[in-house]
Design an enzyme around this catalytic site. Structure first.
Site, PDB file in Angstrom:
ATOM      1  N   SER A  31     -12.647  -0.021  -1.894  1.00 38.47           N
ATOM      2  CA  SER A  31     -13.330  -1.039  -1.107  1.00 38.47           C
ATOM      3  C   SER A  31     -13.188  -0.669   0.364  1.00 38.47           C
ATOM      4  O   SER A  31     -12.262   0.080   0.734  1.00 38.47           O
ATOM      5  CB  SER A  31     -12.650  -2.398  -1.355  1.00 38.47           C
ATOM      6  OG  SER A  31     -13.015  -3.343  -0.361  1.00 38.47           O
TER       7      SER A  31
ATOM      8  N   TYR B  10      -5.451  -8.436  -2.187  1.00 37.59           N
ATOM      9  CA  TYR B  10      -6.573  -7.518  -2.405  1.00 37.59           C
ATOM     10  C   TYR B  10      -6.487  -6.320  -1.467  1.00 37.59           C
ATOM     11  O   TYR B  10      -6.618  -5.162  -1.885  1.00 37.59           O
ATOM     12  CB  TYR B  10      -7.882  -8.288  -2.196  1.00 37.59           C
ATOM     13  CG  TYR B  10      -9.143  -7.530  -2.550  1.00 37.59           C
ATOM     14  CD1 TYR B  10      -9.666  -7.591  -3.847  1.00 37.59           C
ATOM     15  CD2 TYR B  10      -9.836  -6.785  -1.603  1.00 37.59           C
ATOM     16  CE1 TYR B  10     -10.838  -6.920  -4.175  1.00 37.59           C
ATOM     17  CE2 TYR B  10     -11.006  -6.115  -1.927  1.00 37.59           C
ATOM     18  CZ  TYR B  10     -11.505  -6.191  -3.210  1.00 37.59           C
ATOM     19  OH  TYR B  10     -12.672  -5.524  -3.530  1.00 37.59           O
TER      20      TYR B  10
END
Ligand code: NAD
Length: 261
Positions: free
Chosen positions: A143, A156
């Site tokens: 990501s 995350y």
């Protein structure tokens, strides 16, 4: 059809980016094992559609990415049922949005397990099979959050930064065996994962839905457009070609310019 002799395991491929990657690899002729959560009938329809649309074998394994034993069994099953595990896509991931002081510890553990540790467990189990065939492709859906942080996403961001580190280590260890390992790091891709975090972000930041989309999500993305799942899948397919054999240990951004800033 460049991948006809290959088999691929894609974690978290019952929806979103993982499903798009699974279908794109199948289109190139690879046999597929999909994995992920969801309604059994819908998953069976997804699996069967891969076989009928692309004429490959497609299996489903329901391994829970928080359970190392189930993960090992999934890789062993792919090897025994499909004959090899040539391509491994570590894609399963979840999100939780909360200020750090309110972040539920069990959510932290779950995100680290699914978004980071599961990749260690799949790689650990699949590497001997790839080494035996002197060819392999490991692709980690990381990501933009493997490179930069955003507030309220402590677990995350931590997991994705960890995944980028695991990717580099594995690339070095496997470089001499014809096995590459790379991260694809998308910015915001319009999938259920993004859609689901909008209500929590509205709450955490006291914003309307439109404000969250324009001011929080696409604010970071200079192109002001969501990445598509098909764009991510096309890059994954490219990483499986011979043209990409010298790309390893890379973390390839597809984020509309986000991390250039
Ligand atoms: P998604 O919610 O559509 O898909 C997530 C997949 O993971 C689903 O198949 C789900 O069933 C599976 N999954 C969740 N928990 C699991 C578990 N315990 N065991 C097995 N499978 C499990 O989300 P997505 O947006 O397609 O996300 C896929 C990956 O892409 C994630 O790793 C995510 O972090 C990453 N990513 C997404 C975006 C985005 O904007 N959507 C951006 C960058 C990175």
């Amino acid at each position: 059809m460049s991948l006809t002799s290959r088999s691929a395991v894609i974690t978290g491929s019952t929806s979103g980016i993982g499903l798009a990657i699974a279908r794109a690899l199948a289109k190139e002729g690879a046999n597929i094992m999909i994995n992920g959560l969801g309604d059994a009938q819908a998953i069976e329809a997804t699996r069967a559609a891969i076989e009928t649309d692309f004429g490959v074998r497609a299996l489903y394994h329901g391994a829970d990415m928080t359970k190392p034993g189930e993960i090992a069994l999934m890789i062993e099953t792919a090897q025994s049922q499909l004959g090899s595990v040539d391509i491994l896509v570590n894609n399963a991931g979840i999100q939780h949005v909360s200020p750090v002081e309110d972040f539920p510890p069990e959510k932290w553990d779950q995100i680290i397990a699914i978004n980071l540790s599961s990749a260690f467990h799949t790689i650990r189990a699949a590497t001997p099979f790839m080494k035996a065939r002197k060819w392999g492709r490991i692709i980690n859906t990381a990501s933009a959050h493997s490179l930069v942080a955003s507030p309220f996403k402590s677990a995350y961001v931590t997991a994705k930064h960890g995944l980028a580190g695991l990717n580099k280590t594995v690339a070095l260890e496997l470089a001499a065996f014809g096995i590459t390992s790379n991260c694809i790091s998308p910015g915001y891709v319009w999938t259920p994962l993004v859609e689901k975090q909008i209500p929590d972000t509205m709450k955490a930041r006291n914003m309307t839905k439109e404000d969250v989309i324009n001011t929080v999500l696409l604010a970071a993305q200079p192109t002001k457009q969501f990445v598509t799942v098909d764009q991510v899948a096309a890059l994954a397919v490219f990483l499986c070609t011979d043209a990409a054999s010298q790309i390893t240990g890379a973390n390839i951004s597809m984020d509309g310019g986000w991390t250039a800033a």
